[in-house]
Design an enzyme around this catalytic site. Structure first.
Site, PDB file in Angstrom:
ATOM      1  N   VAL A 130      -6.224   4.165   0.695  1.00 27.79           N
ATOM      2  CA  VAL A 130      -6.119   3.541   2.025  1.00 27.79           C
ATOM      3  C   VAL A 130      -5.959   2.023   1.892  1.00 27.79           C
ATOM      4  O   VAL A 130      -6.793   1.358   1.266  1.00 27.79           O
ATOM      5  CB  VAL A 130      -7.360   3.846   2.896  1.00 27.79           C
ATOM      6  CG1 VAL A 130      -7.203   3.236   4.288  1.00 27.79           C
ATOM      7  CG2 VAL A 130      -7.594   5.345   3.006  1.00 27.79           C
ATOM      8  N   LYS A 203      -4.168   8.179   6.112  1.00 26.67           N
ATOM      9  CA  LYS A 203      -5.158   7.121   5.860  1.00 26.67           C
ATOM     10  C   LYS A 203      -6.182   7.047   7.001  1.00 26.67           C
ATOM     11  O   LYS A 203      -7.382   6.846   6.764  1.00 26.67           O
ATOM     12  CB  LYS A 203      -4.441   5.777   5.678  1.00 26.67           C
ATOM     13  CG  LYS A 203      -3.559   5.750   4.429  1.00 26.67           C
ATOM     14  CD  LYS A 203      -2.615   4.557   4.453  1.00 26.67           C
ATOM     15  CE  LYS A 203      -1.770   4.494   3.187  1.00 26.67           C
ATOM     16  NZ  LYS A 203      -0.666   3.539   3.298  1.00 26.67           N
ATOM     17  N   GLY A 300       2.311  -1.785  -3.169  1.00 28.50           N
ATOM     18  CA  GLY A 300       2.845  -2.525  -4.317  1.00 28.50           C
ATOM     19  C   GLY A 300       2.050  -2.216  -5.571  1.00 28.50           C
ATOM     20  O   GLY A 300       0.894  -1.777  -5.506  1.00 28.50           O
TER      21      GLY A 300
HETATM   22  N1  HSE Z   1       3.921   3.776   1.387  1.00 24.79           N
HETATM   23  C1  HSE Z   1       2.652   3.194   1.524  1.00 24.79           C
HETATM   24  C2  HSE Z   1       2.764   1.976   2.422  1.00 24.79           C
HETATM   25  C3  HSE Z   1       2.120   2.802   0.181  1.00 24.79           C
HETATM   26  O1  HSE Z   1       3.876   1.528   2.702  1.00 24.79           O
HETATM   27  O2  HSE Z   1       1.750   1.481   2.884  1.00 24.79           O
HETATM   28  C4  HSE Z   1       0.666   2.486   0.172  1.00 24.79           C
HETATM   29  O3  HSE Z   1      -0.100   3.563   0.574  1.00 24.79           O
END
Ligand code: HSE
Length: 435
Positions: A130, A203, A300
Site C-alpha cells: 500500500v 489497497k 517506483g
Molecule cells: N501501479 C501501482 C501504482 C504501483 O501506480 O501506484 C504501486 O502499487
C-alpha cells in the site's frame, strides 16, 4: 552477529530495487536489523541488467527458493494472484516468513494467508503493498494503535495521480501519459488495474481492514476509475477552487462502512490537493490524534524497495521472538475481526459536482433548481458558462451541499428528462475532508 538468509522471487522493477538497495546500504540495514541480512538466492525467469547478481545463486524456478531449507525469509515480488499465491503458500508450508509487495494477493487471499501463517507462528509482512514507499501500514497499525479511526482518504495509486497531474498542469493526452507511467515502472502489468481503480481498491481494502478491525474483502466496494474523466471538468473544478484527485475513501458511519474509490473534487486548500505526480498521500482522521497525512512516493523501484526492506528488517530483527510479541498482520488477532455492513454507494452522503448542457433561455435554470429543491438537495454554487458562438446551449455547473447519493440520482433522472437539457448529466463526488 546472527545471520538471516533471504530469498528474493522476482527481479523486475521492485525486485531489482530491493536487490540494489540491500547491496548498497547493507551496513545500515544490518545495524537496524541487529543481524546480518544476506541475500542467499534469487529466483527470476531472466536476469535483470540493472542488478549485479554475480555473487548470488540465481535460479529460474522460484519454487526452489520457497523450498530452500537454508532460507528464512522469502520475498515475493512476482505479482498476480495465481503463481504468487502458490509461491507464498509453498513458502509458508516450508516454514519461511514471507515479505510481499502484492496488494492484489493480500486483498483477495489475505485472510487465508494470514490465518495459515499465524497457525505456524510465521509472519507475512506487506508494507509495500500500500502506497509504495510510505510506511502507512506501520503508521496505521502501530503508530495509531491508540485511536478509534473515523475515516481514511488516500491517493493510493501513483499512476493515476501522475496521469491526472500531467493532464491538469500540461494538458497532456491521457494515453501518452499512461505510456510514460509504464516506462517509469509505476503502472501495473495490466494498466487497467491502475486507471480503472482496481489497484486502489485492493489497497483501500487493506487499510480499511486494519482501521476498522474487519476481515479483508472486496465485496461491496464501489470502484470507478479515471478513464471517463473529461479535461473540461478538471478545468471547471479548478475555476471553482477544487482539484480532482482519484481517492480511496473508507469511513466508519452509524449505518456501516463506506468503501469507495472514485475521482473526487477536493478543495485546493486541503492537505491532499497539492499531492502531485507519482506521490501518494493517505489522510487518516482518528479520535485522539485528529487528522494526519502520510505522504511520499507511491510507486517506483527504490521507493517500493524501501518498504520491502523495512519489512525484511522487522521480520529479521524479531525472527526468534515468540508469536505473542509480534505484531498481528491486521493489527489485532484474526479472531477479533468483525464483519461490517459495507454501505451501497446510493446510501453514502457527500457533496456533488454536476455538469450539464442546458438551453440558454429564460426559466431553464429555475426549472432545474426547483427539481433540486423538490429532491431535498441544497445548492452551494451554480455557474453558467459563456455560450460558445453559434450554440444555443450552455454548460451549467452545480456544486451541491452534502446529500445522499440516491437523492442526487433522482434529481439527475428528472433533470435529464427536461427537454431543455441535452445529453446526460456528468457528476463527480466532492469531499471537503475537514472533519
Ligand atoms: N501501479 C501501482 C501504482 C504501483 O501506480 O501506484 C504501486 O502499487
Amino acid at each position: 552477529m546472527r545471520s538471516v538468509q533471504v530469498g528474493i522471487c522476482g527481479l523486475g522493477t521492485v525486485g531489482s530495487g530491493v536487490f540494489n538497495v540491500i547491496s548498497r546500504n547493507s551496513s545500515n540495514i544490518n545495524d537496524r536489523a541487529n543481524c546480518d541480512i544476506n541475500i542467499l538466492q534469487v529466483g527470476a525467469r531472466r536476469d535483470n541488467p540493472d542488478c549485479d547478481t554475480a555473487s548470488v545463486d540465481v535460479v529460474r524456478d522460484i519454487f526452489e527458493v520457497a523450498k530452500n531449507p537454508d532460507i528464512d525469509i522469502v520475498v515475493e515480488l512476482i505479482g498476480g494472484t495465481t503463481v504468487a499465491y502458490d509461491l507464498v503458500m509453498t513458502a509458508l508450508k516450508n516454514n519461511k516468513h514471507v515479505v510481499t509487495a502484492n496488494k492484489a494477493l493480500i486483498a483477495e487471499h489475505g485472510m487465508e494467508i494470514f490465518s495459515f501463517a499465524a497457525s505456524k507462528g510465521l509472519v507475512v509482512a506487506y508494507e509495500a503493498a500500500v502506497a509504495g514507499g510510505i510506511p502507512i501500514i506501520k503508521g496505521l497499525r502501530e503508530g495509531l494503535s491508540a485511536n478509534k479511526i473515523n475515516w481514511i482518504a488516500g491517493i493510493i495509486n501513483g499512476t493515476t495521480n501522475f496521469i491526472l497531474t500531467e493532464m491538469d498542469t500540461k494538458g497532456r493526452d491521457f494515453n501518452d501519459v499512461l505510456v510514460e507511467a509504464q516506462e517509469k515502472g509505476y503502472a501495473e502489468a495490466d494498466p487497467t488495474f491502475d486507471v480503472e481503480g482496481i489497484d486502489a481498491a485492493h489497497k483501500l481494502v487493506i487499510l480499511a481492514s486494519i482501521a476498522f478491525e474487519m476481515p479483508l474483502t472486496l465485496d461491496g466496494l464501489y470502484t470507478d476509475g479515471i478513464t471517463q474523466l473529461e479535461p473540461q471538468d478538471v478545468a471547471y473544478a479548478k475555476e471553482l477552487g477544487y482539484a480532482i484527485k482519484h481517492l480511496g475513501i473508507a469511513r466508519q458511519t452509524e449505518q456501516g462502512v463506506e468503501l469507495r474509490v472514485h475521482p473526487t473534487l477536493v478543495p485546493h486548500k486541503s492537505m491532499i490537493a497539492g499531492v502531485n505526480d507519482v506521490a501518494n498521500a493517505v489522510m487518516v482522521n482518528a479520535d485522539a490524534v485528529g487528522t494526519t497525512l502520510f505522504c511520499g512516493p507511491g510507486a517506483g523501484a527504490e521507493p517500493t524497495a524501501s518498504s520491502v526492506i523495512a519489512d525484511i528488517v522487522d521480520v529479521a530483527r524479531t525472527i526468534d521472538a515468540s508469536a505473542e510479541v509480534k505484531v498481528n498482520a491486521l493489527g489485532c488477532p484474526i479472531s477479533q475481526l468483525e464483519q461490517r455492513n459495507i454501505m451501497a454507494i446510493e446510501e453514502i452522503e457527500t457533496s456533488f459536482y454536476m455538469r450539464f448542457s442546458a438551453l440558454d433561455k429564460p426559466g431553464v435554470l429555475s426549472d432545474i433548481t426547483k427539481i433540486m429543491g423538490d429532491s431535498g438537495i441544497s445548492i452551494e454554487a451554480i455557474v453558467q458558462k459563456e455560450q460558445p458562438v453559434g450554440e444555443d446551449y450552455v454548460n451549467v455547473i452545480i456544486v451541491t451541499n452534502v446529500t445522499q447519493e440516491k437523492l442526487l440520482n433522482t434529481a439527475v433522472e428528472r433533470i435529464e428528462k427536461l427537454e431543455t437539457v441535452r445529453d446526460t448529466i456528468k457528476f463527480i463526488r466532492v469531499e471537503h475532508l475537514d472533519q
